[in-house]
Design an enzyme around this catalytic site. Structure first.
Site, short mmCIF file in Angstrom:
data_model
loop_
_atom_site.label_atom_id
_atom_site.label_comp_id
_atom_site.label_asym_id
_atom_site.label_seq_id
_atom_site.Cartn_x
_atom_site.Cartn_y
_atom_site.Cartn_z
N HIS A 14 -1.51 -6.25 -4.95
CA HIS A 14 -2.64 -7.03 -5.45
C HIS A 14 -3.42 -7.61 -4.27
CE1 HIS A 14 -0.89 -11.38 -5.51
NE2 HIS A 14 -0.24 -10.66 -4.65
N CYS A 33 -3.23 -12.77 1.92
CA CYS A 33 -3.28 -12.26 0.55
C CYS A 33 -4.67 -11.77 0.15
CB CYS A 33 -2.82 -13.34 -0.43
SG CYS A 33 -1.10 -13.79 -0.22
N HIS A 39 -1.98 -5.92 -0.59
CA HIS A 39 -0.63 -6.18 -0.09
C HIS A 39 0.29 -6.14 -1.30
CE1 HIS A 39 -1.61 -10.22 -1.56
NE2 HIS A 39 -0.31 -10.46 -1.57
N HIS A 41 4.37 -6.89 -3.27
CA HIS A 41 5.56 -7.72 -3.42
C HIS A 41 6.64 -6.94 -4.18
CE1 HIS A 41 3.55 -11.40 -2.14
NE2 HIS A 41 2.52 -11.06 -2.92
N ASP A 79 4.89 -1.78 -12.87
CA ASP A 79 5.69 -1.31 -11.74
C ASP A 79 4.94 -0.24 -10.95
OD1 ASP A 79 7.94 -1.14 -10.06
OD2 ASP A 79 8.78 0.51 -11.24
N HIS A 80 4.88 -0.43 -9.64
CA HIS A 80 4.20 0.47 -8.72
C HIS A 80 2.72 0.64 -9.10
CE1 HIS A 80 8.28 1.31 -7.45
NE2 HIS A 80 7.75 1.70 -6.31
N GLU A 126 7.88 -14.09 -6.68
CA GLU A 126 6.98 -13.25 -5.90
C GLU A 126 7.65 -12.88 -4.58
OE1 GLU A 126 2.34 -13.40 -5.67
OE2 GLU A 126 3.16 -14.80 -4.20
#
Length: 136
Positions: A14, A33, A39, A41, A79-80, A126
């Protein structure tokens, strides 16, 4: 009252960025960020439901059903993925951990209620050092 928690993991990218601000303002508020190239997490999601054990099963909610719901309704969508671009329930929102937790709650709550339980809380890590909690 008994609480049951399902833990899942997912990875997502994100960017925290306010298009109404300059690059400098975004960098000042969001730091790394706001990186133009995103970037990511490695998130840890805790979904907690609450209720009283059913007299015939001893369950407040079938743990297998809870796992399937979390995977189908949330993990498959995020996810991903890029939270800013790929996730329907995050469109037009700042993709902070706070807003993501609220979005996850809003997606899960109707499914949990349909199964006869109450969604108690969402805890979203996070990083290993920071998490948010949302209780509706």
């Amino acid at each position: 009252m008994v609480y049951l928690t399902r833990v899942e993991h997912f990875n997502a990218a994100h960017k925290l960025y306010n298009p109404d601000w300059t690059e400098e303002e975004n960098r000042e508020v969001f730091g790394k960020c706001s990186n133009a190239n995103w970037h990511g997490h490695n998130y840890e999601l805790h979904v907690t439901v609450k209720g009283e054990p059913h007299p015939q099963t001893g369950f407040i909610f079938n743990a297998k059903t809870l796992g399937t719901l979390v995977k189908d309704v949330i993990i498959e969508k995020i996810d991903h993925r890029n939270l800013n671009m790929d996730v329907d329930f995050m469109k037009g929102k700042f993709t902070s951990a706070e807003n993501l937790a609220i979005g996850i709650w809003n997606e899960l709550q109707p499914h949990i209620e349909k199964e006869g339980a109450t969604l108690h809380g969402i805890r979203l890590y996070e990083t290993t050092k920071i998490y948010v909690e949302y209780f509706g």
